[in-house]
Design a protein around this motif. Structure first.
Motif, PDB file in Angstrom:
ATOM      1  N   GLY A 130       1.110  -1.001  -0.319  1.00  0.00           N
ATOM      2  CA  GLY A 130       0.013   0.147   0.111  1.00  0.00           C
ATOM      3  C   GLY A 130       0.578   1.422   0.216  1.00  0.00           C
ATOM      4  N   SER A 131       1.883   1.032   0.170  1.00  0.00           N
ATOM      5  CA  SER A 131       2.695   2.220   0.764  1.00  0.00           C
ATOM      6  C   SER A 131       4.202   1.921   0.962  1.00  0.00           C
ATOM      7  CB  SER A 131       2.869   3.181   1.302  1.00  0.00           C
ATOM      8  OG  SER A 131       3.109   2.622   2.790  1.00  0.00           O
ATOM      9  N   LEU A 132       5.000   2.573  -0.051  1.00  0.00           N
ATOM     10  CA  LEU A 132       6.468   1.928   0.074  1.00  0.00           C
ATOM     11  C   LEU A 132       7.420   2.711   1.173  1.00  0.00           C
ATOM     12  CD1 LEU A 132       8.181   2.795  -3.150  1.00  0.00           C
ATOM     13  CD2 LEU A 132       7.638   0.648  -2.460  1.00  0.00           C
ATOM     14  N   ALA A 133       6.728   3.296   2.781  1.00  0.00           N
ATOM     15  CA  ALA A 133       6.752   3.403   3.563  1.00  0.00           C
ATOM     16  C   ALA A 133       7.079   2.473   4.292  1.00  0.00           C
ATOM     17  CB  ALA A 133       5.913   5.100   4.181  1.00  0.00           C
ATOM     18  N   THR A 134       5.601   1.929   4.617  1.00  0.00           N
ATOM     19  CA  THR A 134       4.923   0.736   5.400  1.00  0.00           C
ATOM     20  C   THR A 134       5.771  -0.643   5.111  1.00  0.00           C
ATOM     21  OG1 THR A 134       2.921   1.257   4.746  1.00  0.00           O
ATOM     22  CG2 THR A 134       3.475  -0.868   5.566  1.00  0.00           C
ATOM     23  N   ALA A 135       6.429  -0.934   3.400  1.00  0.00           N
ATOM     24  CA  ALA A 135       7.562  -1.380   2.885  1.00  0.00           C
ATOM     25  C   ALA A 135       8.957  -1.622   4.081  1.00  0.00           C
ATOM     26  CB  ALA A 135       7.147  -1.741   1.639  1.00  0.00           C
ATOM     27  N   TRP A 136       9.081  -0.484   4.406  1.00  0.00           N
ATOM     28  CA  TRP A 136      10.316   0.018   4.248  1.00  0.00           C
ATOM     29  C   TRP A 136      10.185  -0.560   5.840  1.00  0.00           C
ATOM     30  CZ3 TRP A 136      14.577   1.482   2.096  1.00  0.00           C
ATOM     31  CH2 TRP A 136      16.166   2.015   2.611  1.00  0.00           C
ATOM     32  N   GLN A 137       8.930  -0.473   6.851  1.00  0.00           N
ATOM     33  CA  GLN A 137       8.943  -1.262   7.556  1.00  0.00           C
ATOM     34  C   GLN A 137       8.839  -2.547   7.757  1.00  0.00           C
ATOM     35  OE1 GLN A 137      10.446   0.766  10.280  1.00  0.00           O
ATOM     36  NE2 GLN A 137       9.889   2.794   8.500  1.00  0.00           N
ATOM     37  N   ALA A 138       8.494  -3.236   6.827  1.00  0.00           N
ATOM     38  CA  ALA A 138       7.889  -4.645   7.251  1.00  0.00           C
ATOM     39  C   ALA A 138       9.245  -5.405   7.054  1.00  0.00           C
ATOM     40  CB  ALA A 138       7.271  -5.275   5.605  1.00  0.00           C
ATOM     41  N   GLU A 139       8.743  -6.641   8.124  1.00  0.00           N
ATOM     42  CA  GLU A 139       9.475  -7.893   8.675  1.00  0.00           C
ATOM     43  C   GLU A 139      10.209  -8.478   7.392  1.00  0.00           C
ATOM     44  OE1 GLU A 139      10.664  -8.764  11.482  1.00  0.00           O
ATOM     45  OE2 GLU A 139       9.551  -7.637  12.029  1.00  0.00           O
ATOM     46  N   GLU A 140      11.491  -9.164   6.783  1.00  0.00           N
ATOM     47  CA  GLU A 140      11.947 -10.004   6.445  1.00  0.00           C
ATOM     48  C   GLU A 140      10.788 -11.237   5.329  1.00  0.00           C
ATOM     49  OE1 GLU A 140      15.802 -12.047   5.237  1.00  0.00           O
ATOM     50  OE2 GLU A 140      15.792 -10.360   6.031  1.00  0.00           O
ATOM     51  N   SER A 141      10.448 -11.550   6.510  1.00  0.00           N
ATOM     52  CA  SER A 141       9.791 -12.146   6.430  1.00  0.00           C
ATOM     53  C   SER A 141       8.236 -12.066   5.226  1.00  0.00           C
ATOM     54  CB  SER A 141       8.812 -13.554   6.750  1.00  0.00           C
ATOM     55  OG  SER A 141       8.686 -12.262   8.465  1.00  0.00           O
ATOM     56  N   ALA A 142       8.127 -10.770   5.327  1.00  0.00           N
ATOM     57  CA  ALA A 142       6.513 -10.474   4.393  1.00  0.00           C
ATOM     58  C   ALA A 142       6.842  -9.869   3.435  1.00  0.00           C
ATOM     59  CB  ALA A 142       6.072  -8.724   5.675  1.00  0.00           C
ATOM     60  N   LEU A 143       8.047  -9.344   3.149  1.00  0.00           N
ATOM     61  CA  LEU A 143       8.899  -9.316   1.710  1.00  0.00           C
ATOM     62  C   LEU A 143       9.071 -10.423   0.828  1.00  0.00           C
ATOM     63  CD1 LEU A 143      11.987  -6.659   2.846  1.00  0.00           C
ATOM     64  CD2 LEU A 143       9.944  -6.554   2.239  1.00  0.00           C
ATOM     65  N   LEU A 144       8.954 -11.773   1.734  1.00  0.00           N
ATOM     66  CA  LEU A 144       9.112 -12.916   0.801  1.00  0.00           C
ATOM     67  C   LEU A 144       7.353 -13.538   0.232  1.00  0.00           C
ATOM     68  CD1 LEU A 144      11.703 -15.109   3.123  1.00  0.00           C
ATOM     69  CD2 LEU A 144      11.220 -14.883   0.482  1.00  0.00           C
TER      70      LEU A 144
END
Length: 395
Positions: free
Chosen positions: A35-49
């Motif tokens: 939803g935003s790259l700010a949220t992605a920046w704070q996401a856990e590594e597992s969520a990036l997968l």
């Protein structure tokens, strides 16, 4: 695009764009997923997968990049370089361009910035072709562009030699609007013989590039530049091109993006026309005369977008056409429709818009919007045009 302050989200676009392995496709997927790259920046590594295209190695590299990077510092350093640029978080970034699968995360500009938003409310056409056009190709490029300019159609091209040069110069000579997309920085002239035309476009039109200032020409830049030309245009026209031509790359990309493709027929005896003839064989629409595009543009759906301010609209040009286009107005939603479905339905108009546009506009997960659209289809309120295309419109 998100609930964070504009400057903060802008900083995250710049910071993520510098991460190793993060190209335009993955950046857009990352933004759509979180939803935003700010949220992605704070996401856990597992969520990036969970993002398509991100594996264990890339996720680890992304986490390392976040640990050693301060987005605000990166943005400040970038802005100190003196270049003017937009990110998709900025209101002037063309929403029409963000619709493509691989929009540039940074878009550098020079010239009349209002043209970037004008492509949402005014038709835009890419004019591309060979760098060595015949007299026939030159003549018909000028004729078509003259008609487009007289009907307030924005002419988009790549400021290369040949067809590009004739398209831009004719648009300006006809008091029309033009956007040039460069394979160098906007402060660098290539080819050198186009430097006077480039300066004129910087004053009367708009120069765009995904490359920062002082970027020299590179053979890899120009094929990628073509996707921006196609992405900024509702239709792409190839007036003359051999079978091996960068113009055909632009046409293919336009087709992949769901935009219209046109080709000017030529002689079978002319190698410079064989690319156009092959496009027509594959289903491109044929240019029959210099008014073909003007007639068809009235039938190509206009995207739903906020109108230009009165000041910007006046600054562009006074309408020359007696029949200005009017954006479709959605009908009211049924009173008993659940609020989540009503929100999605309100964003769909009687002109087809893409799933990506809805995800961007509503700032909701793709899966949620797809589920809502399916319910709306079953209710007979929206339809896909054509079926399976993920382009939706009101019934």
């Amino acid at each position: 695009m998100g609930d964070e302050p504009l400057t903060t989200e802008r900083a995250y676009w710049v910071a993520w764009a510098q991460a190793k392995g993060m190209g335009p496709v993955l950046l857009k997927r990352l933004h759509s997923h979180f939803g935003s790259l700010a949220t992605a920046w704070q996401a856990e590594e597992s969520a990036l997968l969970e993002v398509e295209g991100i594996g264990l190695l890339l996720a680890a590299q992304m986490s390392e990049h976040r640990q050693r990077t301060n987005p605000d510092d990166v943005l400040s350093h970038h802005e100190e370089q003196g270049a003017n640029f937009w990110t998709p978080a900025d209101p002037d970034y063309p929403a029409l361009l963000y619709e493509i699968t691989d929009p540039p995360p940074l878009l550098y500009y020079k010239g009349r910035t209002e043209l970037a938003q004008a492509v949402q409310t005014m038709p835009s056409v890419a004019m591309v072709g060979t760098r060595e056009p015949s007299a026939y190709g030159q003549r018909w490029t000028r004729r078509i562009v003259q008609q487009l300019a007289s009907h307030d159609v924005i002419v988009v091209s790549g400021l290369a030699s040949g067809i590009d040069r004739y398209a831009h110069s004719q648009a300006l000579d006809s008091k029309g609007l033009t956007i040039a997309v460069l394979g160098t920085g906007v402060d660098h002239s290539y080819p050198w013989e186009n430097r006077a035309l480039q300066a004129r476009i910087a004053k009367e039109g708009l120069l765009l590039s995904e490359h920062p200032n002082n970027t020299p020409p590179d053979r890899t830049h120009f094929p990628r530049r073509n996707r921006i030309i196609a992405g900024l245009s509702r239709a792409t026209v190839v007036t003359e091109a051999p079978l091996r031509s960068g113009a055909l790359i632009t046409a293919r990309l336009a087709n992949d993006y769901g935009r219209e493709v046109y080709a000017l027929p030529g002689s079978l005896d002319s190698p410079s026309s064989l690319g156009c003839l092959d496009l027509i064989r594959q289903g491109a629409q044929m240019i029959w005369d210099d008014t073909t595009l003007i007639r068809d543009l009235g039938q190509i759906p206009q995207l739903d977008a906020p109108p230009l301010s009165a000041q910007s609209a006046t600054a562009l040009t006074a309408p020359k056409s007696a029949n200005p286009q009017v954006l479709p107005v959605p009908t009211a939603a049924p009173a008993d429709l659940p609020s989540d479905l009503a929100t999605v339905l309100a964003a769909v108009t009687t002109a087809p818009i893409t799933l990506d546009y809805l995800v961007q506009t509503l700032n909701r997960p793709t899966g949620d919007i797809l589920s809502s659209l399916l319910h709306l289809e079953l209710e007979g309120l929206v339809t896909q045009t054509p079926p399976g295309s993920h382009r939706y419109q009101r019934c």
